[in-house]
Design an enzyme around this catalytic site. Structure first.
Site, PDB file in Angstrom:
ATOM      1  N   GLU A 278       0.787  -1.314   0.033  1.00  0.00           N
ATOM      2  CA  GLU A 278       0.134  -0.047  -0.069  1.00  0.00           C
ATOM      3  C   GLU A 278       1.049   1.189   0.079  1.00  0.00           C
ATOM      4  OE1 GLU A 278      -2.643   0.503   3.183  1.00  0.00           O
ATOM      5  OE2 GLU A 278      -3.785   2.132   2.251  1.00  0.00           O
ATOM      6  N   ASP A 279       1.749   1.263   0.811  1.00  0.00           N
ATOM      7  CA  ASP A 279       2.599   2.682   0.999  1.00  0.00           C
ATOM      8  C   ASP A 279       3.961   2.663   0.294  1.00  0.00           C
ATOM      9  OD1 ASP A 279       0.419   3.339   2.612  1.00  0.00           O
ATOM     10  OD2 ASP A 279       1.333   2.878   4.400  1.00  0.00           O
TER      11      ASP A 279
END
Ligand code: MN
Length: 724
Positions: free
Chosen positions: A78-79
């Site tokens: 996700e990041d």
């Protein structure tokens, strides 16, 4: 809070899993560190502090190495710029799938808050079915985010805290993870209601000295008495969690001064269950128990596997306090929940059909596919997630649990869909009760069915469980569709007839199907249904079926006369007091007249038979008093019913004329009349009359009796034994 070090996690995990694959963890740690390099959290700490903290929580929850590794890796897709493929090439499919699951849950753009929540929940539930570890990692992630929530802007704090209370807390509760649930509630409480939190905290702080000495005193008494009776147990005393005190204040609309039992004790026995009951006996000997507060969750565990005895007692100086009694093992389960059964050693990650603790999960997945409106889904999920308030039994002794306020209908649907549909009545603890009756702890519920019976729309106003609600709606929709199809067909058929076409022929030639698809309906029935609902007019269909020249020959039809759409039947009806939906029929033996006092009798399979209170057969039935039920009349205005009357009279000329004119004066229809001559210049006249109600009949009878020469007038009751 000091940053968690990788070594802390290793130490934690080796404590319960000495053979853990530390190498895998180290690789995950290094990979995550590299990917998150340079990223910083709002707290100013390096981003890696977050995955480390999450992994530590997972290790403290004693999960398997894979879960802990996922904790370290959960944010890399996700990041960071890392791809799913990259993670898979390093760590394999298992870990990657869970990481991807966690990622998926976090990414759902939606418009309204409620929709976001409902959708989040749906996704989480689906993810759980794939691999329960997805949700366990997500929970650990949320817990750490809540612990560090104060670094966020106030608006975000509120949003995250609200979501925690609405979604995570119910889920965590359902998974039985008591310890994490309390912490999440506490953290959400102080961010969402800072003022209430502060004032509650201050008040409890003020009472601290008193509380402490009270806790000490009671603990000592408990310990001494357990020891004296050779029960090996640990005693704990504490002020209850702030949030649960707060909830109680809200629920009962009271102030803290009125919350008298905010101090609670726990007696945790070393080994067996018998000790728990023995401890209970000792406690009830020391202090008076409050009867309705005793709960035996050992005999009847909550759906989340929680087990304990709960009792509230009053000390001699009038203090009320709660004591929970449980074994060490039960205590562990109450704190860790699913993590306690779901051992790190077990290989399987997907719940199987045999796993009782996952049954609710499967049901939820099934229901969430049926419920379209996110708000409704949200509502029912919240109810179902907390579903552990009332415990009832089937006649065979199976335990069924329900949310508070659930009714007999909820009970019926929880056992089987058809049982719900065909439910016409119920007995609780052997007594007949209205369908709306709410269930209470310990109720033994027996459902009375009638084949071919269907649910009624007003059930929706009182059912509580999402299962019952969705099953009733499905049934109603299906019926409505069936009716609309039939009506649509009739409407079209009628219109076609005006042009001398036959629906049957057009159907067999496939022309209707053709037009249906032109109008965007996949099937002929969909077209009929649209016609029946009035979304489409027969004219619109005809304009595609017939050439314009043919259509012009006749002008558009007049609007339909309402009776074609719905013919209301005028019928003699009774209502069973408090049961709107019970199937009733009139007993043939006495065929009661409106207004007459009547009694219902529950037959084995045919619903309720209605007898006149004076029916001779009824006396034979009355021995089974449990099956007798109160009923009352509910009539259409212009109703009349046939009644047979016999008149014994002197056979003189003109008698028949006198009788018929007396009856005509009372505006009564005579449907049939016969006369029989008897010995000694007597005769018997037999009448079949149409009577409005019992008063009407009484008037007729007394008017007939006043005729000179009439000896006796009787209503004819059939003596057939129609008992069932
Ligand atoms: Mn995270």
């Amino acid at each position: 809070m000091a940053m968690v070090r990788f070594e802390d996690i290793v130490e934690e995990i080796l404590r319960y899993n000495p053979e853990a694959d530390i190498d895998l963890l180290r690789r995950a740690y290094i990979f995550s560190g590299k990917e998150h390099r340079g990223q910083v959290r709002l707290s100013g700490e390096p981003y890696l502090s977050h995955p480390l903290a999450v992994a530590k929580i997972l290790a403290e929850t004693r999960l398997d190495v894979i879960s802990v590794a996922v904790g370290l890796l959960h944010d890399v897709i996700e990041d960071t710029l890392t791809t799913r493929e990259e993670v898979e090439s390093y760590f394999g499919a298992d870990i990657t799938n869970i990481v991807a699951g966690v990622t998926k849950i976090s990414k759902i753009p939606f418009t309204s808050q409620e929709e976001i929540q409902a959708e989040n929940l749906r996704k989480m539930i689906l993810a759980m079915v794939d691999d329960i570890r997805v949700i366990l990692v997500k929970i650990a992630d949320r817990l750490h985010n809540m612990r560090t929530l104060h670094f966020h802007m106030p608006k975000q704090q509120e949003r995250i805290a609200r979501e925690t209370l609405d979604i995570y807390v119910p889920l965590v509760y359902r998974l039985g993870m008591g310890k994490i649930k309390s912490e999440l509630e506490y953290l959400a409480f102080c961010h969402l209601y800072p003022e209430s939190y502060q004032s509650l905290k201050n008040k409890i702080e003020k009472e601290r000295k008193v509380s402490q000495s009270f806790i000490k005193k009671i603990t000592r008494i408990l310990e001494t008495n357990m020891r004296k009776n050779k029960i090996f147990a640990k005693v704990e005393g504490r002020v209850k969690h702030l949030y649960s005190i707060y909830q109680k204040m809200l629920r009962q609309k009271i102030s803290l001064d009125e919350v008298y039992d905010y101090i609670a004790f726990r007696v945790i026995t070393n080994y067996n269950v018998a000790d728990c009951y023995a401890a209970l006996g000792i406690i009830h000997n020391l202090w008076s128990p409050i009867p309705e507060r005793f709960k035996d969750y050992i005999a009847m565990p909550k759906p989340n596997k929680y087990q304990s005895l709960h009792t509230s007692v009053i000390s001699k100086d009038g203090n009320v306090f709660e004591i929970q009694i449980r074994t060490k093992e039960m205590h562990k389960i109450s704190e860790e929940g699913i993590a306690a059964h779901w051992k790190y050693k077990e290989k399987k990650s997907t719940p199987t059909a045999e796993d009782q603790e996952f049954l609710w999960l499967r049901q939820m997945v099934e229901w969430q596919q049926e419920v379209k409106d996110p708000r409704e889904f949200m509502h029912s999920l919240k109810v179902d997630l907390y579903q552990d308030e009332v415990y009832t039994f089937t006649p065979k002794g199976m335990v069924k649990s329900f949310p508070r306020g659930a009714t007999v209908i909820d009970f019926a649907y929880s056992i089987h869909t058809e049982l719900g549909h065909q439910c016409v009545g119920a007995r609780i603890n052997g007594k007949l009760i209205p369908l709306k009756t709410t269930l209470k702890n310990g109720d033994i519920v027996e459902i009375i069915t009638s084949p071919g019976h269907g649910p009624s729309r007003d059930w929706l106003t009182f059912v509580q469980t999402s299962r019952a609600r969705s099953k009733i709606k499905q049934w109603l929709n299906r019926k409505e569709r069936e009716r609309s199809i039939e009506l649509g067909k009739k409407l079209l058929e009628k219109e076609l007839k005006r042009y001398h076409h036959s629906l049957k022929k057009l159907l067999s030639k496939g022309e209707i199907r053709e037009v249906a698809s032109q109008l965007g309906h996949p099937q002929e029935n969909d077209l009929f249904s649209a016609l029946g609902f009035g979304n489409l007019s027969p004219r619109q269909v005809l304009s595609r079926l017939l050439p314009p020249e043919e259509l012009e020959k006749k002008e558009a039809p007049k609007p339909l006369h309402p009776p074609l759409i719905r013919r209301r039947l005028v019928e003699k009806k009774v209502r069973v007091k408090g049961h709107d939906d019970l199937l009733t029929y009139f007993a043939r033996c006495c065929n009661p007249i409106p207004g007459e006092s009547i009694v219902g009798y529950i037959t084995r399979n045919r619903g309720i038979s209605i007898h006149s209170a004076d029916c001779p057969n009824l006396m034979n039935l009355l021995y089974d008093t449990a099956r007798v039920i109160e009923v009352e009349w509910e009539l259409d205005k212009d109703y009349s019913c046939p009644v047979e009357v016999s008149i014994y009279l002197e056979d003189r000329p003109g008698m028949l004329a006198k009788i018929t004119s007396a009856i005509a004066t009372l505006k009564t229809n005579i449907k049939n009349i016969t006369q029989k001559e008897l010995e000694g210049k007597k005769a018997l006249v037999h009448l079949l009359l149409e009577v409005k109600d019992i008063n009407h009949l009484r008037k007729i009878v007394s008017s007939l009796r006043s005729i000179k020469g009439v000896i006796e007038v009787k209503r004819v009751l059939r003596q057939t034994l129609a008992a069932s």
